[in-house]
Design a protein around this motif. Sequence first.
Motif, PDB file in Angstrom:
ATOM      1  N   LYS A 114      44.996  42.452  52.795  1.00 50.44           N
ATOM      2  CA  LYS A 114      44.043  41.616  53.536  1.00 50.44           C
ATOM      3  C   LYS A 114      42.773  42.402  53.872  1.00 50.44           C
ATOM      4  O   LYS A 114      41.667  41.873  53.802  1.00 50.44           O
ATOM      5  CB  LYS A 114      44.674  41.111  54.837  1.00 50.44           C
ATOM      6  N   ARG A 115      42.936  43.675  54.248  1.00 52.25           N
ATOM      7  CA  ARG A 115      41.778  44.493  54.602  1.00 52.25           C
ATOM      8  C   ARG A 115      40.917  44.773  53.372  1.00 52.25           C
ATOM      9  O   ARG A 115      39.693  44.825  53.464  1.00 52.25           O
ATOM     10  CB  ARG A 115      42.207  45.809  55.261  1.00 52.25           C
ATOM     11  N   ILE A 116      41.552  44.921  52.211  1.00 50.35           N
ATOM     12  CA  ILE A 116      40.774  45.095  50.975  1.00 50.35           C
ATOM     13  C   ILE A 116      39.956  43.843  50.717  1.00 50.35           C
ATOM     14  O   ILE A 116      38.765  43.922  50.373  1.00 50.35           O
ATOM     15  CB  ILE A 116      41.716  45.400  49.781  1.00 50.35           C
ATOM     16  N   GLU A 117      40.557  42.676  50.918  1.00 51.00           N
ATOM     17  CA  GLU A 117      39.835  41.410  50.712  1.00 51.00           C
ATOM     18  C   GLU A 117      38.652  41.286  51.669  1.00 51.00           C
ATOM     19  O   GLU A 117      37.567  40.851  51.277  1.00 51.00           O
ATOM     20  CB  GLU A 117      40.782  40.221  50.883  1.00 51.00           C
ATOM     21  N   THR A 118      38.843  41.675  52.936  1.00 48.39           N
ATOM     22  CA  THR A 118      37.721  41.575  53.887  1.00 48.39           C
ATOM     23  C   THR A 118      36.616  42.558  53.530  1.00 48.39           C
ATOM     24  O   THR A 118      35.432  42.252  53.709  1.00 48.39           O
ATOM     25  CB  THR A 118      38.171  41.810  55.339  1.00 48.39           C
ATOM     26  N   LEU A 119      36.981  43.727  53.011  1.00 45.90           N
ATOM     27  CA  LEU A 119      35.956  44.700  52.587  1.00 45.90           C
ATOM     28  C   LEU A 119      35.207  44.201  51.355  1.00 45.90           C
ATOM     29  O   LEU A 119      34.019  44.491  51.194  1.00 45.90           O
ATOM     30  CB  LEU A 119      36.590  46.068  52.331  1.00 45.90           C
ATOM     31  N   ILE A 120      35.873  43.440  50.501  1.00 43.46           N
ATOM     32  CA  ILE A 120      35.189  42.828  49.356  1.00 43.46           C
ATOM     33  C   ILE A 120      34.200  41.774  49.865  1.00 43.46           C
ATOM     34  O   ILE A 120      33.051  41.715  49.414  1.00 43.46           O
ATOM     35  CB  ILE A 120      36.201  42.219  48.365  1.00 43.46           C
ATOM     36  N   GLU A 121      34.640  40.969  50.838  1.00 40.97           N
ATOM     37  CA  GLU A 121      33.753  39.951  51.422  1.00 40.97           C
ATOM     38  C   GLU A 121      32.555  40.585  52.116  1.00 40.97           C
ATOM     39  O   GLU A 121      31.452  40.053  52.070  1.00 40.97           O
ATOM     40  CB  GLU A 121      34.522  39.089  52.418  1.00 40.97           C
ATOM     41  N   ARG A 122      32.777  41.725  52.773  1.00 34.69           N
ATOM     42  CA  ARG A 122      31.697  42.410  53.482  1.00 34.69           C
ATOM     43  C   ARG A 122      30.892  43.325  52.564  1.00 34.69           C
ATOM     44  O   ARG A 122      30.035  44.067  53.017  1.00 34.69           O
ATOM     45  CB  ARG A 122      32.273  43.206  54.659  1.00 34.69           C
ATOM     46  N   GLU A 123      31.195  43.279  51.269  1.00 35.72           N
ATOM     47  CA  GLU A 123      30.481  43.990  50.211  1.00 35.72           C
ATOM     48  C   GLU A 123      30.524  45.510  50.332  1.00 35.72           C
ATOM     49  O   GLU A 123      29.553  46.203  50.064  1.00 35.72           O
ATOM     50  CB  GLU A 123      29.034  43.485  50.114  1.00 35.72           C
ATOM     51  N   TYR A 124      31.681  46.022  50.734  1.00 39.28           N
ATOM     52  CA  TYR A 124      31.922  47.462  50.655  1.00 39.28           C
ATOM     53  C   TYR A 124      32.559  47.790  49.306  1.00 39.28           C
ATOM     54  O   TYR A 124      32.376  48.871  48.775  1.00 39.28           O
ATOM     55  CB  TYR A 124      32.870  47.931  51.767  1.00 39.28           C
ATOM     56  N   LEU A 125      33.335  46.822  48.793  1.00 40.40           N
ATOM     57  CA  LEU A 125      34.029  46.976  47.516  1.00 40.40           C
ATOM     58  C   LEU A 125      33.738  45.773  46.642  1.00 40.40           C
ATOM     59  O   LEU A 125      33.318  44.726  47.125  1.00 40.40           O
ATOM     60  CB  LEU A 125      35.553  47.050  47.723  1.00 40.40           C
ATOM     61  N   GLU A 126      34.009  45.955  45.344  1.00 41.85           N
ATOM     62  CA  GLU A 126      33.966  44.823  44.418  1.00 41.85           C
ATOM     63  C   GLU A 126      35.065  45.001  43.396  1.00 41.85           C
ATOM     64  O   GLU A 126      35.524  46.115  43.155  1.00 41.85           O
ATOM     65  CB  GLU A 126      32.604  44.735  43.722  1.00 41.85           C
ATOM     66  N   ARG A 127      35.500  43.887  42.830  1.00 42.09           N
ATOM     67  CA  ARG A 127      36.488  43.950  41.752  1.00 42.09           C
ATOM     68  C   ARG A 127      35.764  44.316  40.457  1.00 42.09           C
ATOM     69  O   ARG A 127      34.640  43.889  40.223  1.00 42.09           O
ATOM     70  CB  ARG A 127      37.178  42.605  41.597  1.00 42.09           C
ATOM     71  N   THR A 128      36.427  45.086  39.623  1.00 34.16           N
ATOM     72  CA  THR A 128      35.865  45.451  38.329  1.00 34.16           C
ATOM     73  C   THR A 128      35.888  44.226  37.423  1.00 34.16           C
ATOM     74  O   THR A 128      36.891  43.517  37.363  1.00 34.16           O
ATOM     75  CB  THR A 128      36.690  46.589  37.682  1.00 34.16           C
ATOM     76  N   GLU A 129      34.776  43.985  36.737  1.00 37.18           N
ATOM     77  CA  GLU A 129      34.719  42.846  35.821  1.00 37.18           C
ATOM     78  C   GLU A 129      35.690  43.065  34.677  1.00 37.18           C
ATOM     79  O   GLU A 129      35.746  44.134  34.092  1.00 37.18           O
ATOM     80  CB  GLU A 129      33.306  42.667  35.272  1.00 37.18           C
ATOM     81  N   GLY A 130      36.495  42.053  34.371  1.00 41.01           N
ATOM     82  CA  GLY A 130      37.467  42.139  33.288  1.00 41.01           C
ATOM     83  C   GLY A 130      38.823  42.651  33.735  1.00 41.01           C
ATOM     84  O   GLY A 130      39.808  42.432  33.054  1.00 41.01           O
ATOM     85  N   ASP A 131      38.890  43.368  34.872  1.00 39.92           N
ATOM     86  CA  ASP A 131      40.168  43.882  35.381  1.00 39.92           C
ATOM     87  C   ASP A 131      40.200  43.644  36.883  1.00 39.92           C
ATOM     88  O   ASP A 131      39.630  44.408  37.659  1.00 39.92           O
ATOM     89  CB  ASP A 131      40.314  45.368  35.056  1.00 39.92           C
ATOM     90  N   SER A 132      40.869  42.565  37.306  1.00 38.20           N
ATOM     91  CA  SER A 132      40.846  42.187  38.719  1.00 38.20           C
ATOM     92  C   SER A 132      41.692  43.095  39.597  1.00 38.20           C
ATOM     93  O   SER A 132      41.634  42.996  40.821  1.00 38.20           O
ATOM     94  CB  SER A 132      41.313  40.739  38.879  1.00 38.20           C
ATOM     95  N   SER A 133      42.472  44.010  39.002  1.00 35.98           N
ATOM     96  CA  SER A 133      43.300  44.907  39.820  1.00 35.98           C
ATOM     97  C   SER A 133      42.606  46.245  40.089  1.00 35.98           C
ATOM     98  O   SER A 133      43.201  47.134  40.687  1.00 35.98           O
ATOM     99  CB  SER A 133      44.654  45.139  39.149  1.00 35.98           C
ATOM    100  N   ARG A 134      41.367  46.402  39.634  1.00 34.57           N
ATOM    101  CA  ARG A 134      40.600  47.633  39.901  1.00 34.57           C
ATOM    102  C   ARG A 134      39.445  47.309  40.836  1.00 34.57           C
ATOM    103  O   ARG A 134      38.871  46.232  40.799  1.00 34.57           O
ATOM    104  CB  ARG A 134      40.053  48.236  38.601  1.00 34.57           C
ATOM    105  N   TYR A 135      39.121  48.277  41.673  1.00 39.66           N
ATOM    106  CA  TYR A 135      38.047  48.116  42.658  1.00 39.66           C
ATOM    107  C   TYR A 135      37.000  49.194  42.469  1.00 39.66           C
ATOM    108  O   TYR A 135      37.309  50.331  42.115  1.00 39.66           O
ATOM    109  CB  TYR A 135      38.600  48.198  44.089  1.00 39.66           C
ATOM    110  N   ASN A 136      35.750  48.808  42.725  1.00 41.29           N
ATOM    111  CA  ASN A 136      34.630  49.758  42.700  1.00 41.29           C
ATOM    112  C   ASN A 136      34.050  49.843  44.108  1.00 41.29           C
ATOM    113  O   ASN A 136      33.935  48.852  44.805  1.00 41.29           O
ATOM    114  CB  ASN A 136      33.508  49.279  41.759  1.00 41.29           C
ATOM    115  N   TYR A 137      33.642  51.041  44.478  1.00 39.69           N
ATOM    116  CA  TYR A 137      32.967  51.241  45.769  1.00 39.69           C
ATOM    117  C   TYR A 137      31.487  50.949  45.569  1.00 39.69           C
ATOM    118  O   TYR A 137      30.887  51.382  44.602  1.00 39.69           O
ATOM    119  CB  TYR A 137      33.184  52.682  46.243  1.00 39.69           C
ATOM    120  N   LEU A 138      30.909  50.170  46.492  1.00 39.75           N
ATOM    121  CA  LEU A 138      29.480  49.831  46.373  1.00 39.75           C
ATOM    122  C   LEU A 138      28.631  50.753  47.208  1.00 39.75           C
ATOM    123  O   LEU A 138      28.925  51.113  48.287  1.00 39.75           O
ATOM    124  CB  LEU A 138      29.254  48.388  46.798  1.00 39.75           C
TER     125      LEU A 138
END
Length: 114
Positions: free
Chosen positions: A90-114
């Motif tokens: 859940k915290r990963i999802e909120t960080l994605i919403e708050r634009e700290y992280l993003e999912r890698t295009e083509g691979d939804s199980s990888r995250y990139n730091y913004l």
Amino acid sequence: RKAISDSDVFVFNSNFFNNQRRIRITNIQMKETAEERTKTQEAVSMDRLHLIDAAIVRTMKARKTLDHSSLVGEVMRQLKFPAPHTDIKKRIETLIEREYLERTEGDSSRYNYL
């Protein structure tokens, strides 16, 4: 241990004398009400959410890109309390919403730091 009630009275004995340098006096702990207990639990859970966020951001800042299982494992190693996998997710999802992280295009199980 003896239970202490509200009607108990304590008095100071000025004639008391003991040759020991220290005397151990046990503390009396007030019983916590259900309302206080829930307030405390809510405060602790909020603090833990912030600690989970900080651990995720710290890890991602150092690694830049990580897959989901590696990120969760690293976060669990950093935390000093047992955090459920669902809370971390859940915290990963909120960080994605708050634009700290993003999912890698083509691979939804990888995250990139913004």
